[in-house]
Motif scaffolding. Structure first.
Motif, mmCIF file in Angstrom:
data_model
loop_
_atom_site.group_PDB
_atom_site.id
_atom_site.type_symbol
_atom_site.label_atom_id
_atom_site.label_comp_id
_atom_site.label_asym_id
_atom_site.label_seq_id
_atom_site.Cartn_x
_atom_site.Cartn_y
_atom_site.Cartn_z
ATOM 1 N N ARG A 329 0.589 -1.000 0.152
ATOM 2 C CA ARG A 329 0.339 -0.088 -0.336
ATOM 3 C C ARG A 329 0.730 0.841 0.392
ATOM 4 N N ASN A 330 1.964 0.952 0.846
ATOM 5 C CA ASN A 330 2.666 2.523 0.830
ATOM 6 C C ASN A 330 3.265 2.627 -0.365
ATOM 7 N N MET A 331 3.543 1.721 -1.233
ATOM 8 C CA MET A 331 4.352 1.796 -2.773
ATOM 9 C C MET A 331 3.292 1.863 -3.990
ATOM 10 N N TYR A 332 2.176 1.015 -4.287
ATOM 11 C CA TYR A 332 1.064 0.588 -4.772
ATOM 12 C C TYR A 332 -0.170 1.547 -5.103
ATOM 13 N N HIS A 333 -0.898 2.007 -5.746
ATOM 14 C CA HIS A 333 -2.323 2.498 -5.643
ATOM 15 C C HIS A 333 -2.384 2.393 -7.189
ATOM 16 N N ALA A 334 -3.406 2.714 -7.040
ATOM 17 C CA ALA A 334 -4.659 2.210 -8.332
ATOM 18 C C ALA A 334 -5.663 3.560 -8.504
ATOM 19 N N GLU A 335 -5.068 4.009 -10.005
ATOM 20 C CA GLU A 335 -6.139 6.039 -9.718
ATOM 21 C C GLU A 335 -6.785 5.278 -11.199
ATOM 22 N N PHE A 336 -7.737 6.275 -11.169
ATOM 23 C CA PHE A 336 -8.826 5.943 -12.545
ATOM 24 C C PHE A 336 -7.910 7.646 -13.545
ATOM 25 N N ASN A 337 -7.646 7.401 -14.875
ATOM 26 C CA ASN A 337 -7.010 7.948 -15.467
ATOM 27 C C ASN A 337 -8.450 8.740 -15.858
ATOM 28 N N THR A 338 -8.327 10.147 -15.174
ATOM 29 C CA THR A 338 -9.152 10.724 -15.652
ATOM 30 C C THR A 338 -9.310 12.142 -17.660
ATOM 31 N N SER A 339 -8.358 11.689 -17.908
ATOM 32 C CA SER A 339 -7.557 12.302 -19.502
ATOM 33 C C SER A 339 -8.586 11.538 -19.972
ATOM 34 N N ALA A 340 -9.010 10.746 -19.946
ATOM 35 C CA ALA A 340 -9.431 9.471 -20.861
ATOM 36 C C ALA A 340 -11.183 10.364 -21.376
ATOM 37 N N ILE A 341 -11.533 11.139 -20.122
ATOM 38 C CA ILE A 341 -12.597 11.730 -20.460
ATOM 39 C C ILE A 341 -13.042 13.040 -21.628
ATOM 40 N N LEU A 342 -10.792 13.187 -21.501
ATOM 41 C CA LEU A 342 -10.550 14.392 -22.907
ATOM 42 C C LEU A 342 -10.768 13.769 -24.112
ATOM 43 N N ARG A 343 -10.578 12.352 -24.252
ATOM 44 C CA ARG A 343 -10.703 11.931 -26.185
ATOM 45 C C ARG A 343 -11.904 12.477 -26.648
ATOM 46 N N ALA A 344 -12.789 12.720 -26.353
ATOM 47 C CA ALA A 344 -14.084 13.198 -27.148
ATOM 48 C C ALA A 344 -14.299 14.483 -27.452
ATOM 49 N N ASP A 345 -13.244 14.948 -26.546
ATOM 50 C CA ASP A 345 -12.929 17.028 -26.977
ATOM 51 C C ASP A 345 -11.470 17.087 -27.526
ATOM 52 N N LYS A 346 -11.045 16.928 -28.877
ATOM 53 C CA LYS A 346 -10.076 17.100 -29.097
ATOM 54 C C LYS A 346 -9.658 18.587 -29.066
ATOM 55 N N ALA A 347 -10.091 19.706 -28.759
ATOM 56 C CA ALA A 347 -9.477 20.579 -28.527
ATOM 57 C C ALA A 347 -9.502 20.954 -27.669
ATOM 58 N N ALA A 348 -9.901 20.844 -26.386
ATOM 59 C CA ALA A 348 -9.924 20.862 -24.915
ATOM 60 C C ALA A 348 -7.755 19.307 -24.709
ATOM 61 N N GLN A 349 -8.353 18.100 -25.442
ATOM 62 C CA GLN A 349 -7.254 17.405 -25.028
ATOM 63 C C GLN A 349 -5.831 18.777 -26.095
ATOM 64 N N GLY A 350 -6.218 18.952 -26.859
ATOM 65 C CA GLY A 350 -4.287 19.371 -27.082
ATOM 66 C C GLY A 350 -4.339 20.912 -27.007
ATOM 67 N N ALA A 351 -5.407 21.915 -26.068
ATOM 68 C CA ALA A 351 -4.692 22.701 -25.482
ATOM 69 C C ALA A 351 -3.997 21.725 -23.838
ATOM 70 N N PHE A 352 -4.606 20.793 -23.886
ATOM 71 C CA PHE A 352 -3.640 19.846 -22.416
ATOM 72 C C PHE A 352 -2.545 19.848 -22.210
ATOM 73 N N TRP A 353 -2.118 19.067 -23.359
ATOM 74 C CA TRP A 353 -0.264 18.427 -23.765
ATOM 75 C C TRP A 353 0.273 19.642 -24.583
ATOM 76 N N LYS A 354 -0.413 20.435 -25.240
ATOM 77 C CA LYS A 354 0.371 21.828 -25.088
ATOM 78 C C LYS A 354 0.670 22.472 -23.907
ATOM 79 N N ASP A 355 -0.115 23.072 -23.417
ATOM 80 C CA ASP A 355 0.521 23.025 -22.025
ATOM 81 C C ASP A 355 1.973 23.205 -21.041
ATOM 82 N N MET A 356 1.616 21.619 -21.295
ATOM 83 C CA MET A 356 2.291 20.239 -20.290
ATOM 84 C C MET A 356 3.233 20.738 -21.632
ATOM 85 N N ALA A 357 3.955 20.975 -22.994
ATOM 86 C CA ALA A 357 4.607 20.297 -23.580
ATOM 87 C C ALA A 357 5.485 22.470 -23.276
ATOM 88 N N ASN A 358 4.886 23.052 -23.128
ATOM 89 C CA ASN A 358 5.476 24.193 -23.148
ATOM 90 C C ASN A 358 6.255 24.316 -21.817
#
Length: 409
Positions: A329-358
């Motif tokens: 428990r101190n080393m591993y944990h399960a977590e939902f990947n909420t970025s999957a919600i952005l799949r249907a919104d390409k504009a939001a997905q592009g803006a998010f990864w652009k900011d991460m890259a910048n």
């Protein structure tokens, strides 16, 4: 012993106390009755929306290193169990959708953890109508919770049962949303039945047919009833039929019309009121009467933060404390990947990864991997913009420039 293909762990020897068992379905809610409210379109939409929002999210395992950084671990033995196939009959999507539907409709969602030794090998969904909670007194006189499952000969320990609660008053058993909304659901059901009856009757109102002259006998009354029904009743195929009245007959309506009864307004209010109980905006239930583009955009963000986040948090915590070994428990944990919600919104997905890259938080290849593109050469280095700097460096460069100007002069 094995039931339904999995081994039941034995509870410790103890005397079952006289404390009454809690009903897993909640007061007044049973498996046979929970499907009736689903006939209401708003209830169906809210349950389907929330359960889908959880089911579409990948459940991934992360390993935390000594510095606190999370690293996705696809080689962990439980990765396939949690993210792909919780049991031999269900995919991850079907499993979590079924669990969440049970949570919303009955107040509780259960899944038995089948183990080989200490290793979980399956998460088996169990309908809440088959589960009740019993309290036992162990050899030390301590009261402990156990799960009684219909068909099991042994009680199930809490560590072997995933139990996701809806709203709860005691933290032990969840209460169905339908239980709190039963008055609103009753009003909504009555409105729908009234509307159905109105349209089934051809959209006509009831009234009184008066006949001037001598008193009618029973045979004459029955003949008038029969003629009227034949011309007006929708079962005859002519709901908009015209009835011909004799010279001494007069028809006078006595019931109010749907507008006067505010039928349409009541049905629209029922949508809003039911949505309140499920913490879902009416816009998400396709009530667009008071919405605009900006409203819809804000509603989506509000839904993710106020509704979905709370749901996935309690599922994550329940899985992390029971599926992983105490030593993990101190080393591993399960977590939902909420970025999957952005799949249907390409504009939001592009803006998010652009900011991460910048800001240098993601390399080009990491961005390409997340959006489903192949890696490129020399794409594993992070980049940052060079047209900004710290205030300290800006002052230093200004001072150096001043010194150079002074020397040149």
């Amino acid at each position: 012993m094995k039931i339904f293909g999995f081994e039941i762990r034995k509870a410790s020897k103890a005397e079952v106390s006289s404390i009454p068992a809690y009903s897993a379905g909640g007061p007044g809610i049973h498996l046979a009755s929970r499907s009736y409210p689903m006939l209401l379109s708003t209830v169906y939409r809210c349950v389907d929306l929330i359960s889908d929002s959880v089911a579409v999210l990948p459940l991934e395992i992360f390993k935390t290193d000594a510095l606190g950084y999370k690293i996705k671990d696809r080689l962990h033995p439980l990765y396939e169990l949690l993210d792909l196939e919780p049991n031999e009959n269900m995919t991850r999507y079907v499993f979590f959708k079924t669990i969440m539907s049970s949570v919303l409709l009955t107040g509780n969602g259960y899944a038995y953890i089948e183990r080989e030794g200490t290793k979980p090998v399956q998460l088996v969904y169990i309908p809440s109508s088959m589960v009740s909670i019993q309290w036992i007194i162990d050899s030390n006189g301590i009261r402990r919770k156990r799960y009684m499952v219909a068909g099991f000969k042994e009680l199930v320990e809490p560590m072997d049962m995933i139990h996701v609660l809806n709203f709860s008053y005691d933290g032990i058993i969840g209460v169905s949303t339908l239980t709190h909304a039963r008055q609103t659901l009753g009003i909504a059901t009555s409105s729908e039945e009234h509307a159905a009856g109105f349209f089934k009757g051809g959209g006509s109102v009831s009234g009184v047919l008066t006949v001037e002259g001598p008193r009618l006998d029973k045979k004459q009354k029955d003949q008038i009833y029969s003629t009227w029904k034949e011309r007006i009743n929708p079962d005859t195929g002519s709901p908009a039929g015209i009835a011909v009245l004799e010279g001494n007959m007069k028809y006078q309506p006595i019931s109010i019309n749907p507008k006067d009864a505010q039928l349409l307004e009541s049905r629209q209010f029922n949508v809003v009121d039911i949505c309140r109980f499920f913490s879902v905006s009416p816009v998400k239930a396709f009530d667009l009467s008071k919405s605009s583009y900006s409203t819809i955009e804000a509603t989506q963000l509000e839904y993710l933060t106020d509704t979905v986040l709370a749901v996935i948090t309690k599922i994550e915590q329940e899985i992390n404390r029971k599926v992983f070994l105490p030593s993990e428990r101190n080393m591993y944990h399960a977590e939902f990947n909420t970025s999957a919600i952005l799949r249907a919104d390409k504009a939001a997905q592009g803006a998010f990864w652009k900011d991460m890259a910048n800001i240098g938080a993601a390399t080009p290849n990491e961005v390409r991997r997340e959006i489903g593109m192949s890696r490129i050469d020399d794409g594993d280095e992070a980049f940052v913009q060079v047209n900004v700097q710290t205030l300290k460096n800006a002052i230093k460069e200004k001072a150096e420039m001043s010194d150079k100007i002074s020397v040149n002069e």
